[in-house]
Design an enzyme around this catalytic site. Structure first.
Site, short mmCIF file in Angstrom:
data_model
loop_
_atom_site.label_atom_id
_atom_site.label_comp_id
_atom_site.label_asym_id
_atom_site.label_seq_id
_atom_site.Cartn_x
_atom_site.Cartn_y
_atom_site.Cartn_z
N THR A 8 0.67 -1.20 0.04
CA THR A 8 0.10 -0.03 -0.08
C THR A 8 0.90 1.15 0.08
O THR A 8 1.86 1.32 0.55
CB THR A 8 -0.94 0.17 1.38
N ALA A 11 -0.90 6.01 3.62
CA ALA A 11 -0.06 5.93 4.98
C ALA A 11 -1.26 5.55 6.12
O ALA A 11 -0.63 5.26 7.02
CB ALA A 11 0.56 7.51 5.03
N ASP A 70 -7.64 -3.85 -0.47
CA ASP A 70 -8.26 -3.00 -1.27
C ASP A 70 -9.76 -2.74 -0.74
O ASP A 70 -10.32 -3.71 -0.13
CB ASP A 70 -8.69 -3.68 -2.81
N PHE A 153 -8.43 8.14 8.53
CA PHE A 153 -8.03 8.82 7.30
C PHE A 153 -9.37 8.51 6.47
O PHE A 153 -10.47 8.25 6.94
CB PHE A 153 -6.90 8.05 6.59
N GLY A 154 -9.41 8.94 5.28
CA GLY A 154 -10.15 8.85 4.14
C GLY A 154 -11.69 9.47 4.55
O GLY A 154 -11.93 10.37 4.83
N ASP A 156 -13.43 8.53 7.08
CA ASP A 156 -13.54 8.40 8.63
C ASP A 156 -14.45 9.60 9.33
O ASP A 156 -15.31 9.44 10.24
CB ASP A 156 -12.30 8.40 9.41
O1 LIG Z 1 -12.51 6.51 6.05
C1 LIG Z 1 -11.82 5.50 5.76
N1 LIG Z 1 -11.43 4.63 6.56
C2 LIG Z 1 -11.06 3.56 6.31
O2 LIG Z 1 -10.39 2.58 7.12
C3 LIG Z 1 -10.93 3.31 4.91
N2 LIG Z 1 -10.50 2.08 4.25
C4 LIG Z 1 -10.57 2.32 2.78
N3 LIG Z 1 -11.20 3.76 2.72
C5 LIG Z 1 -11.41 4.27 1.63
O3 LIG Z 1 -11.14 3.57 0.49
C6 LIG Z 1 -10.06 3.82 -0.34
C7 LIG Z 1 -9.23 2.89 -0.59
O4 LIG Z 1 -8.91 2.66 -1.71
P1 LIG Z 1 -7.79 1.46 -2.17
O5 LIG Z 1 -7.93 0.19 -1.43
O6 LIG Z 1 -7.46 1.35 -3.47
O7 LIG Z 1 -6.72 2.32 -1.11
P2 LIG Z 1 -5.40 3.37 -1.73
O8 LIG Z 1 -5.64 3.73 -3.16
O9 LIG Z 1 -6.13 4.61 -0.71
O10 LIG Z 1 -4.17 2.81 -1.37
P3 LIG Z 1 -3.38 1.50 -1.89
O11 LIG Z 1 -3.58 0.38 -0.85
O12 LIG Z 1 -4.12 0.97 -3.11
O13 LIG Z 1 -1.95 1.84 -2.29
C8 LIG Z 1 -9.31 4.67 0.65
O14 LIG Z 1 -8.38 5.45 -0.04
C9 LIG Z 1 -10.43 5.55 1.22
O15 LIG Z 1 -10.92 6.64 0.52
C10 LIG Z 1 -11.47 4.17 4.08
N4 LIG Z 1 -11.87 5.31 4.45
MG LIG Z 2 -5.65 2.01 -4.32
#
Ligand SMILES: O=c1[nH]c(=O)c2ncn([C@@H]3O[C@H](COP(=O)(O)OP(=O)(O)OP(=O)(O)O)[C@@H](O)[C@H]3O)c2[nH]1
Ligand SMILES: [Mg+2]
Length: 198
Positions: A8, A11, A70, A153-154, A156
């Site tokens: 990932t 952060a 994901d 984050f995101g 939350d």
């Molecule tokens: O408030 C939140 N609390 C969480 O616990 C949470 N988990 C996921 N999310 C949302 O869903 C996307 C994942 O997308 P995603 O799985 O592609 O990850 P990402 O692109 O951020 O990073 P990577 O792991 O792919 O590098 C994230 O960016 C967030 O917007 C969350 N939001």
């Molecule tokens: Mg991603």
């Protein structure tokens, strides 16, 4: 297994995994600790396809066990959006605040009782020569009318988990660690790995 890579670049996720694995005495690194690894394109149409893609691509490159996550937010009043597009809902630059603004705008006229939603997390653990293990976890809740809180984050700041009146960003991070979609997927992963005896 005493060292694991989390595939990932997020952060917030990396920090949550560091805390989970510290309890298991497994050292973890994320892609933020490497500067020469590509970002894997998420071309799948499901959380599971994308998690598998991220884990298997990085495991192949590093020849180490790799865990990928994901995840995303499914909102019932928006027919499951933002779903697998959660990170980039308001644009390619993955801006959490812009994503929150877009969701709140789209839900302006939705009353509290219809603001049900869930976080979804699919984990994929890939290791050369072994079948990739996939698990999933959910956290049910509602979308708040306004953002509140600084933790996490995101999305939350606008997610109120079932059984609580505050958003995940207002609650202590230890609460999120206990009830989150990521925690539930981790518990399932641990159970499967114990069955596999490694
Ligand atoms: O408030 C939140 N609390 C969480 O616990 C949470 N988990 C996921 N999310 C949302 O869903 C996307 C994942 O997308 P995603 O799985 O592609 O990850 P990402 O692109 O951020 O990073 P990577 O792991 O792919 O590098 C994230 O960016 C967030 O917007 C969350 N939001
Ligand atoms: Mg991603």
């Amino acid at each position: 297994m005493d060292e694991l890579i989390i595939a990932t670049k997020n952060a917030g996720k990396a920090k949550e995994f560091q805390q989970f694995f510290a309890q298991l005495h497994i050292r973890v690194k994320s892609l933020l600790d490497f500067d020469d690894l590509p970002e894997v394109e998420e071309t799948g149409t499901t959380f599971a396809e994308n998690a598998r893609l991220k884990a298997e691509t990085i495991a192949e490159l590093l020849n180490m066990p790799v865990l990928a996550d994901d995840s995303g937010l499914e909102i019932d009043a928006l027919q499951g959006r933002p779903g697998i597009y959660s990170a980039r809902y308001a644009g390619e630059d993955k801006d959490d605040e812009a994503n929150i603004r877009k969701v709140l705008e789209e839900m302006q006229s939705v009353p509290m009782e219809n603001r049900t939603a869930r976080f979804v997390c699919v984990l994929a653990l890939a290791e050369k020569g072994k079948e990739t293990v996939i698990t999933e976890g959910y956290c049910e809740g509602k979308i708040a009318l306004h953002p509140a809180g600084e933790n996490g984050f995101g999305y939350d700041p606008i997610f109120i988990p079932e059984g609580y009146t505050n958003t995940l960003a207002e609650l202590d991070p230890s609460v999120k660690q206990e009830i989150s979609h990521r925690r539930h997927a981790m518990d399932q992963l641990q159970a499967l790995l114990q069955q596999r005896k490694d």
